[in-house]
Write a protein that holds these residues in place. Structure first.
Motif, PDB file in Angstrom:
ATOM      1  N   SER A  32       0.837  -1.087  -0.067  1.00  0.00           N
ATOM      2  CA  SER A  32       0.105  -0.017   0.063  1.00  0.00           C
ATOM      3  C   SER A  32       0.989   1.148   0.143  1.00  0.00           C
ATOM      4  O   SER A  32       0.242   2.303  -0.331  1.00  0.00           O
ATOM      5  N   THR A  33       1.996   1.213   0.543  1.00  0.00           N
ATOM      6  CA  THR A  33       3.020   2.248   0.602  1.00  0.00           C
ATOM      7  C   THR A  33       3.636   2.773  -1.032  1.00  0.00           C
ATOM      8  O   THR A  33       3.922   3.795  -1.244  1.00  0.00           O
ATOM      9  N   LEU A  34       4.060   1.687  -1.689  1.00  0.00           N
ATOM     10  CA  LEU A  34       4.873   1.644  -2.896  1.00  0.00           C
ATOM     11  C   LEU A  34       4.213   2.222  -3.875  1.00  0.00           C
ATOM     12  O   LEU A  34       2.858   1.913  -4.022  1.00  0.00           O
ATOM     13  N   ARG A  35       4.774   2.624  -5.088  1.00  0.00           N
ATOM     14  CA  ARG A  35       4.185   2.836  -6.298  1.00  0.00           C
ATOM     15  C   ARG A  35       3.866   1.632  -7.046  1.00  0.00           C
ATOM     16  O   ARG A  35       4.305   0.430  -6.670  1.00  0.00           O
ATOM     17  N   ASP A  36       2.929   1.603  -7.941  1.00  0.00           N
ATOM     18  CA  ASP A  36       2.722   0.566  -8.997  1.00  0.00           C
ATOM     19  C   ASP A  36       3.752  -0.071  -9.661  1.00  0.00           C
ATOM     20  O   ASP A  36       3.908  -1.437  -9.782  1.00  0.00           O
ATOM     21  N   GLY A  37       4.882   0.839 -10.031  1.00  0.00           N
ATOM     22  CA  GLY A  37       5.948   0.148 -10.849  1.00  0.00           C
ATOM     23  C   GLY A  37       7.040  -0.411  -9.878  1.00  0.00           C
ATOM     24  O   GLY A  37       7.741  -0.992 -10.583  1.00  0.00           O
ATOM     25  N   ASP A  38       6.726  -0.271  -8.436  1.00  0.00           N
ATOM     26  CA  ASP A  38       7.780  -0.666  -7.636  1.00  0.00           C
ATOM     27  C   ASP A  38       7.357  -2.213  -7.217  1.00  0.00           C
ATOM     28  O   ASP A  38       6.210  -2.490  -7.420  1.00  0.00           O
ATOM     29  N   LYS A  39       8.381  -2.963  -6.878  1.00  0.00           N
ATOM     30  CA  LYS A  39       8.081  -4.411  -6.791  1.00  0.00           C
ATOM     31  C   LYS A  39       8.536  -5.057  -5.401  1.00  0.00           C
ATOM     32  O   LYS A  39       9.503  -4.352  -4.908  1.00  0.00           O
ATOM     33  N   LEU A  58      13.029  -0.527  -6.467  1.00  0.00           N
ATOM     34  CA  LEU A  58      12.505   0.973  -6.594  1.00  0.00           C
ATOM     35  C   LEU A  58      13.082   1.353  -7.869  1.00  0.00           C
ATOM     36  O   LEU A  58      14.303   1.496  -8.082  1.00  0.00           O
ATOM     37  N   ASN A  59      12.328   1.638  -8.959  1.00  0.00           N
ATOM     38  CA  ASN A  59      12.572   1.996 -10.081  1.00  0.00           C
ATOM     39  C   ASN A  59      12.700   3.557 -10.387  1.00  0.00           C
ATOM     40  O   ASN A  59      11.516   4.107 -10.017  1.00  0.00           O
ATOM     41  N   ARG A  60      13.606   4.012 -11.178  1.00  0.00           N
ATOM     42  CA  ARG A  60      13.645   5.377 -11.655  1.00  0.00           C
ATOM     43  C   ARG A  60      13.600   6.364 -10.571  1.00  0.00           C
ATOM     44  O   ARG A  60      12.732   7.213 -10.684  1.00  0.00           O
TER      45      ARG A  60
END
Length: 308
Positions: free
Chosen positions: A209-216, A229-231
Motif C-alpha cells: 500500500s505504500t509503494l508505487r505500482d511500478g515498484d516491486k 525501486l525503479n527510476r
C-alpha cells in the motif's frame, strides 16, 4: 342380602370350582386363582334385586361365570392365535435363514467382490489425490507468489535480477532494498508462529500500500523482504525508506488482545552496470548489517566500488 343366599352362592362357586378342576387333566394353582377371580367378577356383576330368588341367583351366577369364562377363553384363543402367527413367522424366518445359509458362499463372494471394488476405488482416489498434490507442489514451485504474504517470492526475485543484469547498462536508476523485521524470533518465541505469520502479512500489506505500482515487493525468505525501486534518485530512495520505517513503527498489530510493536531495518544499494544478481544482493545485505549493528529500525546504504 341374606346369609343363606350368600352361603348358597359360595356353595355354587365351590361346585363350579370342583367341576372346573375335574375338567382339567393337570389343574394348576394359577387356574384356581383365575377361577376365583372370575367368580368374584361374576358376583360383582349381579344386581342386588336379582339376589332375592335363591335359585335364580344360582343360575345367574353360573351364567355370569360362564360368560366370564367364555371371555377368558376368547382372550386365550386370541392370544393363542397370536402365538400361532408368531410361530409361523418364526418358522418362515428359519426357512429363509436356511435358504440364506445355503447361499452363503455366493453371498460371501458378492461381499468379496464389493470389497475389492471399494478397495479399487479407494486406490484410484488416492492416486488422483497424489497426482493433484504433485501438481499443486509443482505449481507452487513454479509460482511467482509467496503463498503466505501474496507478494512476489524469491524465485521471482531471482528471475527479475537475472534479466536485469543480463541487460547490462540501463538508462535509469534502480535501487534495491533488503528489509528485515527486528527481533522477529522474539515475536515467534513469545506469541507463537501464528503470530509471526500475522506479522509477515501485516508488513507485506503495508509495503504494497505504500509503494508505487511500478515498484516491486518480494519475500526473500523468513522475515526478510526485498523492494525494487525503479527510476528514483538516491535521495528519493532514502525518503521512501524512512517513510516505510515510520509507517511500520507507527502501526500496531493486535494479536489475541496483545499489541505487537514491529520495526524493521533496511539495507539499500543502487544497481551498477556490470552487476550480477549476487553482487547487488551482497551490497544490500552489507548495508542491512550496518543498520542492525547501529541499533535497528533504520536505513543504511552501500554503494558499488565504482561509486555508482
Amino acid at each position: 342380602m341374606h346369609k343363606e343366599d350368600l352361603k348358597s352362592l359360595i356353595n355354587q362357586m365351590h361346585k363350579e370350582l370342583i367341576e372346573n378342576i375335574d375338567a382339567h387333566e393337570n389343574p394348576s394353582k394359577e387356574q384356581v386363582v383365575t377361577f376365583l377371580q372370575d367368580a368374584t367378577n361374576a358376583i360383582s356383576s349381579l344386581k342386588e334385586e336379582s339376589l332375592n330368588d335363591l335359585e335364580r341367583s344360582k343360575l345367574m351366577f353360573t351364567n355370569a361365570y360362564r360368560e366370564v369364562a367364555k371371555d377368558s377363553l376368547a382372550s386365550y384363543a386370541n392370544s393363542n392365535s397370536a402365538f400361532e402367527e408368531l410361530a409361523q413367522i418364526h418358522e418362515e424366518t428359519l426357512i429363509s435363514a436356511t435358504d440364506l445359509h445355503l447361499n452363503l458362499p455366493q453371498i460371501a463372494q458378492k461381499f468379496t467382490d464389493l470389497q475389492k471394488q471399494m478397495f479399487s476405488e479407494v486406490e484410484k482416489a488416492n492416486s488422483i489425490i497424489t497426482d493433484l498434490t504433485t501438481q499443486i507442489n509443482e505449481l507452487e514451485r513454479n509460482s511467482n507468489l509467496d503463498s503466505l504474504t501474496k507478494v512476489f517470492n524469491r524465485r521471482a526475485l531471482t528471475t527479475y535480477l537475472e534479466r536485469l543484469c543480463n541487460k547490462g547498462n540501463i538508462a535509469y536508476e534502480l535501487h534495491l532494498l533488503v528489509l528485515d523485521i527486528d527481533d522477529f524470533k522474539v515475536i515467534n518465541d513469545t506469541f507463537g508462529h501464528i503470530a509471526g505469520d500475522k506479522v509477515l502479512m501485516f508488513i507485506a500489506n503495508i509495503l504494497r500500500s505504500t509503494l508505487r505500482d511500478g515498484d516491486k515487493v518480494f519475500r526473500y525468505g523468513g522475515e526478510e523482504f526485498v523492494i525494487i525501486l525503479n527510476r528514483i534518485t538516491p535521495a528519493v530512495c532514502v525518503e521512501v525508506s524512512n517513510r516505510i520505517l515510520n509507517i511500520i513503527r507507527s502501526n500496531q498489530l493486535i494479536y489475541q488482545g496483545s499489541s505487537l510493536n514491529v520495526t524493521m531495518s533496511i539495507g539499500a544499494t543502487q544497481y551498477s552496470n556490470g552487476d550480477k544478481p549476487e553482487d547487488i544482493i551482497a551490497r544490500a545485505d552489507k548495508a542491512l548489517y550496518k543498520s542492525k549493528k547501529s541499533g535497528k529500525d533504520q536505513m543504511n546504504s552501500e554503494m558499488a566500488p565504482n561509486g555508482n
